[in-house]
Design a protein around this motif. Structure first.
Motif, short mmCIF file in Angstrom:
data_model
loop_
_atom_site.label_atom_id
_atom_site.label_comp_id
_atom_site.label_asym_id
_atom_site.label_seq_id
_atom_site.Cartn_x
_atom_site.Cartn_y
_atom_site.Cartn_z
N TYR A 18 -10.16 0.05 3.66
CA TYR A 18 -8.77 0.47 3.90
C TYR A 18 -8.50 0.88 5.34
O TYR A 18 -7.36 1.19 5.67
N THR A 53 -4.07 2.20 -3.50
CA THR A 53 -5.37 1.66 -3.15
C THR A 53 -5.76 0.51 -4.08
O THR A 53 -6.52 0.68 -5.04
N SER A 54 -5.24 -0.67 -3.78
CA SER A 54 -5.58 -1.84 -4.59
C SER A 54 -7.07 -2.10 -4.53
O SER A 54 -7.73 -1.84 -3.51
N ARG A 108 -3.38 8.36 4.49
CA ARG A 108 -3.37 7.87 5.86
C ARG A 108 -2.51 8.84 6.68
O ARG A 108 -1.53 9.38 6.16
N ASN A 155 -0.24 7.45 -6.82
CA ASN A 155 0.87 6.72 -6.22
C ASN A 155 1.90 6.37 -7.28
O ASN A 155 3.11 6.50 -7.05
N GLU A 186 0.82 -1.21 0.00
CA GLU A 186 0.00 0.00 0.00
C GLU A 186 0.85 1.26 0.00
O GLU A 186 0.53 2.26 -0.63
N ARG A 195 -6.56 -7.56 -1.08
CA ARG A 195 -6.54 -6.80 0.16
C ARG A 195 -6.81 -5.33 -0.19
O ARG A 195 -5.90 -4.51 -0.24
N GLY A 196 -8.02 -5.04 -0.47
CA GLY A 196 -8.40 -3.70 -0.89
C GLY A 196 -9.88 -3.66 -1.18
O GLY A 196 -10.65 -4.53 -0.74
N LEU A 226 -2.04 6.69 -1.07
CA LEU A 226 -2.06 5.25 -0.84
C LEU A 226 -2.21 4.50 -2.16
O LEU A 226 -2.93 4.93 -3.05
#
Length: 416
Positions: free
Chosen positions: A313, A277-278, A268, A218, A144, A288-289, A275
């Motif tokens: 998240y 952000t997947s 964050r 990102n 992340e 995991r997103g 981030l």
């Protein structure tokens, strides 16, 4: 229409408008001809349209599948497929195959035509299936927050909205894939339209838009691909990045949402970089997103965009704002401009609208006096109608930057 759609549900429809410009500019192409045909009867045009002085057609209605098909997974294809054939004097012909029409939303088909003198020949663009309907590789997991300290890598000192995203239309190592220079907002609108359905609740569209922008920024902030020896910003491969589909239709509600929030991203506390952000569809692929379908169902339950993001998240994430926007002549004044305002920002707005009016003759000329009177408000309202903004004559955040974008596009000297 699709033969999988039962007879008793074939009454749904969507709408579409075409917007033609000269490639690499925002200069409109008037008097172009557009023919719309269906997949089932390609030799019989449903419509023959002509662009006006602003490079736009009238809005027309086309049959589409029922809305329910786009509201849950494991449904038949929720959009209808059409072919668009475009001709304009002095430009190469263009055919767009499998354009997607969703029900109950306005589709905007942007078209960039190449002048004949460039000798590239006629082009056919085949639009692949939407990512929620087709089969695409699942995202390769990534951190992340990227570990960039002590690495010697090039990293920006602050979050900047770039003027262009350079999209490599394939996997990173595919040297045959073309690169496209896409204005940042246009890139985000394309990806959102490619990754989710415009028929979803607004809070789900906002949540996915924030995730897509943060993902993109990102890559920009960390110079992710340039630090690996590549010359592009991001790829169109869903295994590595997010889906960009060259030439695809976008949707009016997504267009407006992106215009209103394009400087934002997910943060964050204590972390400078946007981030990574997947996200994934949440059905054929999990991650995991953010779950795209999951975000839609949360929106159905009344979740706001930030509540959806925090569900995936964590409760400490918040919406941040970039410190700078590249490629704009002047930054937004920080508040909406309206009748009674005066000063340099009003004068800049008037001058830019007058320059745009040289290419968009529907825009009335304004006396550039730095006073926001009814004449200026009227010109702003006309501009807003042309470019899919709420037509109220008030220069808000979205209108200011749309004027900037169009002004830069019509003023650009360099030829593609």
């Amino acid at each position: 229409m699709d033969q999988n759609i039962p007879e008793n549900v074939r009454s749904a429809s969507g709408r579409i408008i075409f917007f033609l410009t000269k490639i690499s500019t925002t200069i409109p192409i008037p008097n172009a001809e557009i023919y719309i045909t269906s997949k089932e009867a390609p030799s019989r045009p449903l419509y023959a349209l002509t662009t006006d002085a602003s490079g736009q057609t009238e809005t027309v209605e086309l049959p589409a599948p029922p809305l329910v098909y786009s509201q849950s997974e494991d449904q038949p294809r929720p959009y209808a497929l059409y072919t668009f054939t475009i001709y304009a004097e002095g430009y190469e012909p263009l055919i767009i195959e499998d354009g997607e029409i969703l029900p109950d939303v306005l589709s905007i088909q942007p078209v960039s035509l190449t002048p004949l003198r460039f000798g590239r020949g006629a082009e056919t663009i085949s639009i692949p299936p939407h990512t929620l309907y087709g089969n695409y590789p699942a995202k390769i997991p990534e951190a992340e927050v990227k570990p960039i300290a002590e690495s010697g890598e090039i990293v920006l000192s602050r979050v900047v909205i770039p003027e262009f995203i350079i999209v490599h239309d394939g996997a990173p190592n595919d040297r045959t894939a073309p690169d496209y220079y896409v204005p940042y907002k246009d890139y985000i609108k394309n990806v959102v339209s490619s990754e989710i359905y415009a028929t979803w609740p607004e809070s789900a569209i906002y949540a996915n838009t924030f995730a897509i922008m943060s993902f993109t920024l990102n890559r920009v902030y960390t110079e992710w691909y340039r630090n690996r020896g590549y010359s592009f910003t991001i790829t169109s491969s869903t295994a590595y990045d997010q889906k960009f589909i060259y030439g695809r239709t976008i949707y009016a509600n997504i267009d407006r949402i992106v215009d209103s929030v394009f400087v934002n991203y997910v943060s964050r506390p204590g972390i400078k970089q946007p981030l990574f952000t997947s996200y994934c569809n949440g059905t054929t692929a999990t991650c995991r997103g953010l779950s795209q379908w999951g975000s839609k169902y949360l929106a159905d339950e009344g979740y706001s965009a930030i509540e959806i993001l925090r569900n995936y998240y964590g409760n400490d994430v918040f919406i941040n704002t970039a410190s700078e926007i590249d490629g704009v002549p002047s930054s937004w004044p920080g508040r909406s401009l309206t009748v009674g305002d005066r000063g340099n920002k009003v004068l800049q707005l008037q001058q830019q609208l007058n320059r745009i009016g040289r290419n968009y003759p529907a825009l009335p000329y304004i006396n550039p006096d730095g006073v926001y009177g009814t004449q200026t408000a009227n010109a702003v309202e006309v501009f807003q109608r042309i470019f899919n903004l709420p037509a109220n004559g008030i220069t808000d955040f979205a209108t200011w930057y749309e004027v900037s974008d169009i002004y830069v596009g019509v003023s650009r000297i360099a030829e593609p």
